[in-house]
Design a protein around this motif. Structure first.
Motif, mmCIF file in Angstrom:
data_model
loop_
_atom_site.group_PDB
_atom_site.id
_atom_site.type_symbol
_atom_site.label_atom_id
_atom_site.label_comp_id
_atom_site.label_asym_id
_atom_site.label_seq_id
_atom_site.Cartn_x
_atom_site.Cartn_y
_atom_site.Cartn_z
ATOM 1 N N LEU A 1 -0.367 3.824 3.576
ATOM 2 C CA LEU A 1 -0.084 3.830 4.903
ATOM 3 C C LEU A 1 -0.278 3.292 6.066
ATOM 4 C CD1 LEU A 1 4.203 4.007 5.089
ATOM 5 C CD2 LEU A 1 2.894 2.154 4.803
ATOM 6 N N ALA A 2 -0.968 4.518 5.566
ATOM 7 C CA ALA A 2 -2.102 4.920 7.219
ATOM 8 C C ALA A 2 -3.835 3.655 6.808
ATOM 9 C CB ALA A 2 -2.512 6.166 6.921
ATOM 10 N N ILE A 3 -3.546 3.489 5.060
ATOM 11 C CA ILE A 3 -4.774 2.846 4.771
ATOM 12 C C ILE A 3 -4.266 1.587 5.506
ATOM 13 C CG2 ILE A 3 -6.230 1.962 3.335
ATOM 14 C CD1 ILE A 3 -5.161 4.741 1.695
ATOM 15 N N GLY A 4 -3.115 1.366 5.200
ATOM 16 C CA GLY A 4 -2.638 -0.426 5.524
ATOM 17 C C GLY A 4 -3.053 -0.204 7.400
ATOM 18 N N THR A 5 -2.386 0.687 8.007
ATOM 19 C CA THR A 5 -3.090 0.953 9.478
ATOM 20 C C THR A 5 -4.543 0.791 9.699
ATOM 21 O OG1 THR A 5 -0.793 2.063 9.458
ATOM 22 C CG2 THR A 5 -2.134 2.085 11.677
ATOM 23 N N MET B 1 0.378 -0.870 0.232
ATOM 24 C CA MET B 1 -0.138 -0.005 0.093
ATOM 25 C C MET B 1 1.276 1.204 0.004
ATOM 26 S SD MET B 1 -2.747 -1.283 -0.139
ATOM 27 C CE MET B 1 -4.235 0.034 0.758
ATOM 28 N N GLY B 2 2.193 1.128 -0.054
ATOM 29 C CA GLY B 2 2.278 2.434 0.426
ATOM 30 C C GLY B 2 2.860 3.162 -0.875
ATOM 31 N N PRO B 3 3.169 2.967 -2.132
ATOM 32 C CA PRO B 3 2.988 3.584 -3.263
ATOM 33 C C PRO B 3 2.109 4.582 -3.232
ATOM 34 C CG PRO B 3 3.436 1.367 -4.074
ATOM 35 C CD PRO B 3 3.039 1.484 -2.215
#
Length: 440
Positions: free
Chosen positions: A98-102, A91-93
């Motif tokens: 990263l917030a969505i991944g969190t 999800m980093g790109p």
């Protein structure tokens, strides 16, 4: 002395004991037992014994330690951390990826553990340092972690719903199913907010740099396999139950066994991991069992007093309030109490009054369980004394101030309030899944 005055004195005595720092179960159980003895003499002592027997014979309670064990095993062995690494790479790109991944991490951790504190501890220790190091706005980061961790008491298997089901005499399985769609809906609303906010203000959640994106595909696939493992454990566990191959307790036992075998397979099942998992499981399980026991005793005394009928008459006959007005007043009282107490304390204090009253007003108790849970989530994050605010302050790095934490929760509290209103207006959001399953 009238029964109404006795009920008022019981609540006042309990609140005084809680304010002196006594444990929740001790304050509630003590007031209930002493009140029973004073009113009914030696016969009142049987109330506590009867409540204990009811607790010991409640078979679904076995799910409580099993699910807590599963969550702590996956957390202590680092399998939950593998899941975040997977979200980080895949999800980093994206801006805010990263917030969505969190949020995704929090949903899965909630599904594994059922406790908001566990989700916040993992988010603050694993996700927050990574997000801050990569230039994410600290206010948004703290809000994301608090909002995501609050899903722990809504997404099944929620430990709080086990307590609610015991007091409301509703099936745990129905409550867990009722929490699925509202939990996913709230997670989706959080993600939509992050995407829109980071699109409008890219500096709030910058994407990974080109260098960090150059992760070899074999490594990406390895992280994907590692991150999918806890998802497989959760979905296979719930699948066995929903398809009728295993009972609720059997599926919980499967999840605990699968988590242990996963840690063993990844060569992380050390003596220290097992020791910490068992200790934390025992502490949390015993705490909840004592609280349930105290709540049952307290509720039995209130049933004997007829306090519920007296309060219903006060609201309906004397004040002339309608069912929805009474329900909204209940929700507001939860938000006020949630500034000072945790969810279990709130439920035990007001459950003997509110839950029977909700049923008497004609509302569905499973649906109300979801309303209660979401209201607790909102109360946890409401300044100035929200429970989660101070947990975050204790776990956050020094550069995150209490003022930052207060500001961070504002958009998420508004989103959760919108979700609460939607579920109140459209009860089928919560009731469709349990009705569809049990209807078949």
């Amino acid at each position: 002395m009238s029964y109404e005055m006795i009920a008022l004195l019981m609540f006042a005595s309990m609140m005084v004991m809680l304010m002196t720092g006594q444990r929740v179960f001790a304050a509630i159980g003590f007031v209930a037992v002493i009140s029973a003895l004073l009113m009914w003499g030696d016969g009142g002592s049987e109330m506590a014994f009867s409540a204990a027997m009811k607790l010991m014979k409640w078979y679904p309670l076995l799910t409580l330690p099993l699910f807590i064990y599963m969550g702590y095993m996956l957390s202590e062995s680092g399998i939950a951390e593998d899941l975040y690494k997977m979200f980080h790479v895949w999800m980093g790109p994206l801006n805010g990826g990263l917030a969505i991944g969190t949020i995704g991490l929090m949903v899965v951790v909630s599904a594994m553990n059922g406790l908001s504190v566990a989700g916040m501890a993992i988010g603050a220790s694993i996700a927050m340092p990574e997000l801050l190091r990569r230039g994410y706005d600290k206010i948004m980061v703290t809000g994301v972690i608090q909002a995501g961790s609050s899903l722990g008491i809504l997404v099944p298997p929620s430990v709080v719903m086990v307590l609610y089901s015991m007091i409301a005499r509703q099936p745990v399985s129905k409550l867990w199913m009722a929490g699925v769609l509202p939990g996913l809906m709230m997670a989706a609303l959080f993600v939509i907010y992050i995407v829109v906010r980071c699109r409008l203000q890219p500096e709030m959640g910058p994407a990974l740099s080109q260098e960090e994106r150059k992760v070899p595909w074999p490594q990406k696939l390895a992280l994907l396999r590692a991150g999918i493992l806890p998802l497989l454990i959760f979905f296979s566990m719930t699948g066995l139950f929903l398809m009728g191959y295993a009972s609720l307790v059997e599926s919980a036992a499967y999840g605990a066994t699968a988590a242990t075998l996963a840690a063993l397979f990844k060569r992380r099942l050390t003596r220290q991991v097992m020791d910490q998992t068992l200790k934390k499981t025992l502490v949390i399980s015993c705490m909840f069992m004592w609280i349930i026991l105290a709540a049952l005793c307290f509720g039995a005394v209130f049933d004997g007093l007829g306090a519920v009928r007296a309060i219903e008459g006060f609201f309906v006959d004397q004040l002339g309030l309608g069912p929805w007005q009474i329900l909204i007043m209940m929700q507001l009282s939860y938000i006020i109490m949630g500034m000072f107490l945790d969810d279990t304390a709130m439920l035990v204090i007001v459950a003997p009054l509110f839950i029977p009253l909700v049923g008497a007003l004609g509302f569905d108790l499973v649906w109300y369980g979801i309303l209660y849970t979401i209201t607790c989530q909102i109360a946890y994050m409401t300044p100035p004394f929200g429970y989660n605010l101070f947990l975050m302050r204790a776990m956050a790095p020094p550069e995150v101030s209490l003022g930052d934490i207060y500001r961070s929760v504002i958009p998420f509290v508004l989103i959760m309030t919108c979700a609460l209103v939607l579920i109140m207006a459209f009860p089928q959001i919560a009731l469709w899944l349990p009705e569809a399953y049990y209807g078949n």
